[in-house]
Design a protein around this motif. Structure first.
Motif, mmCIF file in Angstrom:
data_model
loop_
_atom_site.group_PDB
_atom_site.id
_atom_site.type_symbol
_atom_site.label_atom_id
_atom_site.label_comp_id
_atom_site.label_asym_id
_atom_site.label_seq_id
_atom_site.Cartn_x
_atom_site.Cartn_y
_atom_site.Cartn_z
ATOM 1 N N ASN A 195 0.857 -1.177 0.000
ATOM 2 C CA ASN A 195 0.000 0.000 0.000
ATOM 3 C C ASN A 195 0.897 1.232 0.000
ATOM 4 O O ASN A 195 1.724 1.405 0.889
ATOM 5 C CB ASN A 195 -0.921 0.018 1.219
ATOM 6 N N SER A 251 1.125 5.397 -0.147
ATOM 7 C CA SER A 251 0.299 6.578 0.104
ATOM 8 C C SER A 251 1.163 7.819 0.283
ATOM 9 O O SER A 251 2.267 7.746 0.825
ATOM 10 C CB SER A 251 -0.575 6.371 1.352
ATOM 11 N N TYR A 252 0.651 8.937 -0.195
ATOM 12 C CA TYR A 252 1.309 10.242 -0.041
ATOM 13 C C TYR A 252 0.317 11.329 -0.454
ATOM 14 O O TYR A 252 -0.496 11.142 -1.346
ATOM 15 C CB TYR A 252 2.568 10.332 -0.917
ATOM 16 N N SER A 262 -3.550 7.263 -2.435
ATOM 17 C CA SER A 262 -3.229 5.919 -1.948
ATOM 18 C C SER A 262 -3.559 4.902 -3.041
ATOM 19 O O SER A 262 -4.589 5.004 -3.710
ATOM 20 C CB SER A 262 -4.031 5.595 -0.685
#
Length: 255
Positions: free
Chosen positions: A97, A99-100, A104
């Motif tokens: 996973n 995310s930033y 995501s």
């Protein structure tokens, strides 16, 4: 030695033998880096997080991978045996996973990820893809940076030792290019995937010792502008400077 001295010595040795077990301390050792895979991200967002999600969430909680930044790159590593875990961590069938910045997405690990002792994957955040190995331009760029930094450092020392003739500088360039390209070829060939910096550092120092000897012999034989002793001293000083200053520089550059 009389009987009295022998008795005192025997008593001392017996007492020492009895005390030695009290000085025993636990020790742990590892001859090699644990098996792992590394996710390389070039120019990553500052808040980028990568989490490994097991196919069986009931037996293993999601694991956020530790981030290691080096210049324009970041590395996320997963070791198949975690020191604080009672059982071997399993990456088979796992997903990532990513995310930033409120974005995501999830990616599957390549099928052969856990089939190698060390495996390198490259995460392209913009295209949201995960590929095996690194971009083709990466290794030539890093080799060029290492060789260039060595030439600059050793060139300054060479100049300070009073070498000015064109022939002397030609010898300097040919010898240094030969030794540095061979050193980098050995490093790249031995470590086709990323490893922790501490392991890479051992190979770097060992290679530099061989370069010390090779350049001292070559400078002593080929440089005629100054005496042989000055040429050898220049080689040793220049390599000591490049090993120390270059080593410090490499702590900020990608491996």
């Amino acid at each position: 030695m009389n009987a009295s001295k022998r008795n005192r010595m025997s008593l001392f040795m017996a007492s020492l033998a009895l005390l030695l077990p009290l000085l025993a301390l636990p020790a742990w050792g590892n001859s090699a880096e644990p098996p792992c895979f590394t996710i390389l991200v070039i120019d990553p967002p500052e808040d980028l997080t990568v989490t490994l999600i097991s196919p069986d969430n009931e037996s293993q909680e999601p694991l956020e991978l530790t981030r290691d930044d080096r210049a324009w790159e970041s590395y996320y590593r997963f070791y198949y045996w975690q020191d604080d875990s009672e059982q071997a961590a399993n990456a088979e069938g796992a997903t990532l996973n990513v995310s930033y910045g409120g974005i995501s997405f999830t990616l599957s690990l390549p099928d052969m990820t856990d089939q190698y002792y060390n495996n390198l994957l490259t995460l392209d955040v913009a295209s949201q893809t995960l590929s095996e190995d690194a971009p083709a331009w990466r290794t030539p760029l890093l080799v060029a940076l290492r060789v260039l930094s060595t030439l600059v450092i050793e060139g300054i020392v060479f100049f300070l030792f009073g070498f000015r003739e064109g022939r002397s500088w030609l010898v300097f360039l040919v010898v240094n290019l030969a030794t540095q390209l061979l050193l980098n070829w050995a490093i790249v060939g031995s470590y086709s995937t990323l490893t922790t910096y501490s392991y890479w550092w051992f190979l770097y120092v060992f290679g530099e010792v061989l370069v010390f000897a090779a350049e001292a012999v070559a400078f002593g034989a080929l440089l005629k502008e100054k005496g042989r002793g000055r040429a050898v001293g220049c080689a040793l000083t220049a390599n000591a400077a490049s090993m120390v200053l270059g080593g410090l520089l490499l702590t900020y550059l990608p491996v």
